[in-house]
Structures are given as structure tokens and as C-alpha cells.
Motif scaffolding. Structure first.
Motif, mmCIF file in Angstrom:
data_model
loop_
_atom_site.group_PDB
_atom_site.id
_atom_site.type_symbol
_atom_site.label_atom_id
_atom_site.label_comp_id
_atom_site.label_asym_id
_atom_site.label_seq_id
_atom_site.Cartn_x
_atom_site.Cartn_y
_atom_site.Cartn_z
ATOM 1 N N MET A 1 -118.988 -32.105 -14.581
ATOM 2 C CA MET A 1 -119.753 -30.916 -14.942
ATOM 3 C C MET A 1 -121.031 -31.380 -15.778
ATOM 4 O O MET A 1 -122.118 -30.866 -15.762
ATOM 5 C CB MET A 1 -118.916 -30.590 -15.920
ATOM 6 N N LEU A 2 -120.853 -32.499 -16.255
ATOM 7 C CA LEU A 2 -122.179 -33.009 -17.203
ATOM 8 C C LEU A 2 -123.157 -33.632 -15.916
ATOM 9 O O LEU A 2 -124.163 -33.161 -16.353
ATOM 10 C CB LEU A 2 -121.580 -34.188 -17.873
ATOM 11 N N ASP A 3 -122.773 -34.146 -14.995
ATOM 12 C CA ASP A 3 -123.736 -34.658 -14.014
ATOM 13 C C ASP A 3 -124.716 -33.486 -13.463
ATOM 14 O O ASP A 3 -125.810 -33.455 -13.273
ATOM 15 C CB ASP A 3 -123.090 -35.442 -13.093
ATOM 16 N N TYR A 4 -123.731 -32.093 -13.282
ATOM 17 C CA TYR A 4 -124.613 -31.013 -12.869
ATOM 18 C C TYR A 4 -125.522 -30.520 -13.907
ATOM 19 O O TYR A 4 -126.562 -30.221 -13.636
ATOM 20 C CB TYR A 4 -123.592 -29.987 -12.377
ATOM 21 N N ILE A 5 -125.184 -30.401 -15.079
ATOM 22 C CA ILE A 5 -125.802 -30.025 -16.178
ATOM 23 C C ILE A 5 -127.377 -31.114 -16.486
ATOM 24 O O ILE A 5 -128.359 -30.587 -16.650
ATOM 25 C CB ILE A 5 -125.135 -29.749 -17.406
ATOM 26 N N ALA A 6 -126.827 -32.316 -16.282
ATOM 27 C CA ALA A 6 -127.965 -33.213 -16.345
ATOM 28 C C ALA A 6 -129.093 -33.161 -15.318
ATOM 29 O O ALA A 6 -130.309 -33.155 -15.606
ATOM 30 C CB ALA A 6 -127.375 -34.796 -16.274
ATOM 31 N N GLY A 7 -128.461 -32.706 -14.202
ATOM 32 C CA GLY A 7 -129.535 -32.475 -13.113
ATOM 33 C C GLY A 7 -130.508 -31.375 -13.343
ATOM 34 O O GLY A 7 -131.641 -31.404 -13.003
ATOM 35 N N THR A 9 -131.031 -30.050 -16.279
ATOM 36 C CA THR A 9 -131.872 -30.457 -17.423
ATOM 37 C C THR A 9 -133.182 -31.487 -16.867
ATOM 38 O O THR A 9 -134.203 -31.055 -17.162
ATOM 39 C CB THR A 9 -131.160 -31.102 -18.294
ATOM 40 N N ASN A 10 -132.910 -32.126 -15.989
ATOM 41 C CA ASN A 10 -134.085 -33.014 -15.408
ATOM 42 C C ASN A 10 -134.898 -32.192 -14.693
ATOM 43 O O ASN A 10 -136.244 -32.223 -14.569
ATOM 44 C CB ASN A 10 -133.521 -34.073 -14.612
ATOM 45 N N PHE A 28 -134.436 -34.113 -24.948
ATOM 46 C CA PHE A 28 -133.144 -33.999 -24.702
ATOM 47 C C PHE A 28 -132.282 -35.240 -24.439
ATOM 48 O O PHE A 28 -132.675 -36.032 -23.909
ATOM 49 C CB PHE A 28 -133.365 -32.985 -23.582
ATOM 50 N N THR A 29 -131.189 -35.289 -24.774
ATOM 51 C CA THR A 29 -130.016 -35.994 -24.838
ATOM 52 C C THR A 29 -129.674 -36.427 -23.184
ATOM 53 O O THR A 29 -129.608 -35.531 -22.499
ATOM 54 C CB THR A 29 -128.798 -35.493 -25.669
ATOM 55 N N SER A 30 -129.545 -37.664 -23.232
ATOM 56 C CA SER A 30 -129.339 -38.154 -21.991
ATOM 57 C C SER A 30 -127.831 -37.950 -21.633
ATOM 58 O O SER A 30 -126.975 -37.841 -22.579
ATOM 59 C CB SER A 30 -129.952 -39.662 -21.518
ATOM 60 N N ALA A 31 -127.451 -38.079 -20.575
ATOM 61 C CA ALA A 31 -126.071 -37.735 -20.021
ATOM 62 C C ALA A 31 -125.217 -38.909 -20.548
ATOM 63 O O ALA A 31 -124.231 -38.795 -20.905
ATOM 64 C CB ALA A 31 -125.662 -37.785 -18.517
ATOM 65 N N GLU A 32 -125.952 -40.328 -20.462
ATOM 66 C CA GLU A 32 -125.195 -41.303 -21.242
ATOM 67 C C GLU A 32 -125.139 -41.363 -22.486
ATOM 68 O O GLU A 32 -123.782 -41.672 -23.037
ATOM 69 C CB GLU A 32 -125.831 -42.617 -20.583
ATOM 70 N N THR A 33 -126.098 -40.940 -23.093
ATOM 71 C CA THR A 33 -125.793 -40.654 -24.732
ATOM 72 C C THR A 33 -124.905 -39.503 -25.038
ATOM 73 O O THR A 33 -123.963 -39.823 -25.988
ATOM 74 C CB THR A 33 -127.151 -40.276 -25.344
ATOM 75 N N ALA A 34 -124.773 -38.608 -24.366
ATOM 76 C CA ALA A 34 -123.953 -37.408 -24.350
ATOM 77 C C ALA A 34 -122.411 -37.758 -24.206
ATOM 78 O O ALA A 34 -121.507 -37.690 -25.207
ATOM 79 C CB ALA A 34 -124.129 -36.320 -23.380
ATOM 80 N N ARG A 35 -122.247 -38.683 -23.180
ATOM 81 C CA ARG A 35 -120.939 -39.190 -22.977
ATOM 82 C C ARG A 35 -120.445 -40.245 -24.181
ATOM 83 O O ARG A 35 -119.306 -40.031 -24.316
ATOM 84 C CB ARG A 35 -120.990 -39.872 -21.731
ATOM 85 N N SER A 59 -130.020 -27.579 -23.559
ATOM 86 C CA SER A 59 -129.580 -27.208 -22.305
ATOM 87 C C SER A 59 -127.829 -27.291 -22.062
ATOM 88 O O SER A 59 -127.590 -26.830 -21.131
ATOM 89 C CB SER A 59 -130.324 -28.182 -21.210
ATOM 90 N N GLY A 60 -127.519 -27.661 -23.230
ATOM 91 C CA GLY A 60 -125.863 -27.879 -23.174
ATOM 92 C C GLY A 60 -125.278 -29.142 -22.905
ATOM 93 O O GLY A 60 -124.125 -29.228 -22.620
ATOM 94 N N MET A 61 -126.134 -30.370 -23.015
ATOM 95 C CA MET A 61 -125.676 -31.356 -22.712
ATOM 96 C C MET A 61 -124.356 -32.256 -23.426
ATOM 97 O O MET A 61 -123.567 -32.733 -22.780
ATOM 98 C CB MET A 61 -126.844 -32.622 -22.525
ATOM 99 N N LEU A 62 -124.529 -32.093 -24.768
ATOM 100 C CA LEU A 62 -123.768 -32.223 -25.836
ATOM 101 C C LEU A 62 -122.379 -31.732 -25.664
ATOM 102 O O LEU A 62 -121.311 -32.068 -25.337
ATOM 103 C CB LEU A 62 -123.866 -32.483 -27.319
ATOM 104 N N SER A 63 -122.499 -30.321 -25.407
ATOM 105 C CA SER A 63 -121.171 -29.601 -25.188
ATOM 106 C C SER A 63 -120.562 -29.720 -23.777
ATOM 107 O O SER A 63 -119.392 -29.904 -23.838
ATOM 108 C CB SER A 63 -121.732 -27.872 -25.257
ATOM 109 N N ALA A 64 -121.317 -30.098 -22.758
ATOM 110 C CA ALA A 64 -121.006 -30.178 -21.358
ATOM 111 C C ALA A 64 -120.021 -31.448 -21.575
ATOM 112 O O ALA A 64 -118.600 -31.959 -20.901
ATOM 113 C CB ALA A 64 -121.916 -30.363 -20.601
ATOM 114 N N ALA A 65 -120.437 -32.737 -22.280
ATOM 115 C CA ALA A 65 -119.964 -34.001 -22.378
ATOM 116 C C ALA A 65 -118.688 -33.733 -23.132
ATOM 117 O O ALA A 65 -117.310 -34.358 -22.592
ATOM 118 C CB ALA A 65 -120.842 -34.961 -22.990
#
Length: 169
Positions: A1-7, A9-10, A28-35, A59-65
Motif C-alpha cells: 500500500m505504501l509503495d503505491y502511495i509513494a509512487g 506522491t512522486n 514530503f516524507t519519503s516511504a523509508e522515513t514513513a516506515r 499525500s497520506g504517506m505517514l498514515s499509509a505506513a
């Protein structure tokens, strides 16, 4: 899920000038930081359902993680998510991302998106440090602070004047 939202967002970031994002204080927070951030929560006390707050959702990155981790470690958990976001440029992407998370959750996620400033929406609760029965409680809050200095005359500073004094240098 997070990878989709990261894409997603990018893709958004590629079409949005960095100078505009900088002026708004948006990095915006990166996927790595969100995880990493979602990994900091102790989930051992989770029941069958939890409530999450993301007071500046972007974009919802932190929530998604955090949602991804909860679903992975707590199969069957139900999540109620409340997101606040004020930027009209990112709101359509955030809504699409929240809908995606809801679809992927197979009915285990409900969300509320508030297109308003979290601090201003809670200003009555900042007027005293006392806990009130009317204050909404959340099991988890995930947030990155904005990278924008808020001046002493900003409405958010004024709303919190009883609990915040001065400004960082």
C-alpha cells in the motif's frame, strides 16, 4: 500500500515546482522515513480497533505506513483514520490515496478527511492544559512537523498562546 502511495506522491511532486513547495514548507516524507516512523509505535496494546490521527496529512504517506504495519501485524484490526489537510493542491491526491487505502483494506478502514487546519480546529482545547471530556482521543497520532516557521501573529500561534511562548531561532 505504501509503495503505491509513494509512487503517486512522486508523480505529484514531479509536476509541482520545488520553489512553491518550499514557500509552503512542504517537503514530503519519503516511504523509508514513513516506515521508520510507523515502526516506532508500540502495537502490543492494540485491541480489535484503533483510531489514528494525521493532523497534516499531505499525500497520506505517514498514515499509509502505519496502516500497512497495523494490517500486517494485527490481521483483522479495524482502523478509524482522521486526516487534516489545508493545501487545496494536495487534497485531491490525498482523497484518492485514502480511497485506495479503503479499497485495499477490505472494509477494515474508515476515514474522515477534514480540509481544515488541525491547530485552528482545536483552538478551544488549547485554552487550558486541562483534559476535557469533549476532546477527541486517538490511539495513535502520526505527524511530521511543517518546515515552515510560524510567526507570533499567525492565527495558529494565537490559538495556542496559552501553551506556546516564543519562537525557535
Amino acid at each position: 500500500m505504501l509503495d503505491y502511495i509513494a509512487g503517486r506522491t512522486n508523480e505529484f511532486l514531479a509536476g509541482f515546482p520545488k520553489a512553491v513547495r518550499k514557500k509552503k514548507g512542504q517537503f514530503f516524507t519519503s516511504a523509508e522515513t514513513a516506515r521508520f516512523m510507523s515502526g516506532m509505535f508500540d502495537l502490543s496494546g492494540c485491541g480489535d480497533s484503533v483510531s489514528l490521527l494525521d493532523p497534516g496529512a499531505g499525500s497520506g504517506m505517514l498514515s499509509a505506513a502505519l496502516i500497512e504495519r497495523l494490517f500486517s501485524e494485527k490481521p483483522g484490526i479495524r482502523i478509524s483514520l482522521t486526516c487534516y489537510e489545508t493545501d487545496p493542491d494536495i487534497l485531491p491526491l490525498l482523497k484518492d490515496n485514502l480511497e485506495y487505502l479503503k479499497r485495499e483494506s477490505e472494509g477494515r478502514l474508515e476515514y474522515e478527511l477534514k480540509a481544515e487546519d488541525y491547530i485552528l480546529s482545536q483552538s478551544g482545547d488549547f485554552s487550558s492544559l486541562a483534559d476535557t471530556d469533549t476532546s477527541r482521543k486517538f490511539d495513535f497520532i502520526i505527524a511530521n512537523p511543517p518546515y515552515l516557521k510560524i510567526g507570533k501573529d499567525d492565527p495558529r500561534s494565537l490559538a495556542m498562546s496559552d501553551v506556546v511562548h516564543g519562537a525557535p531561532k
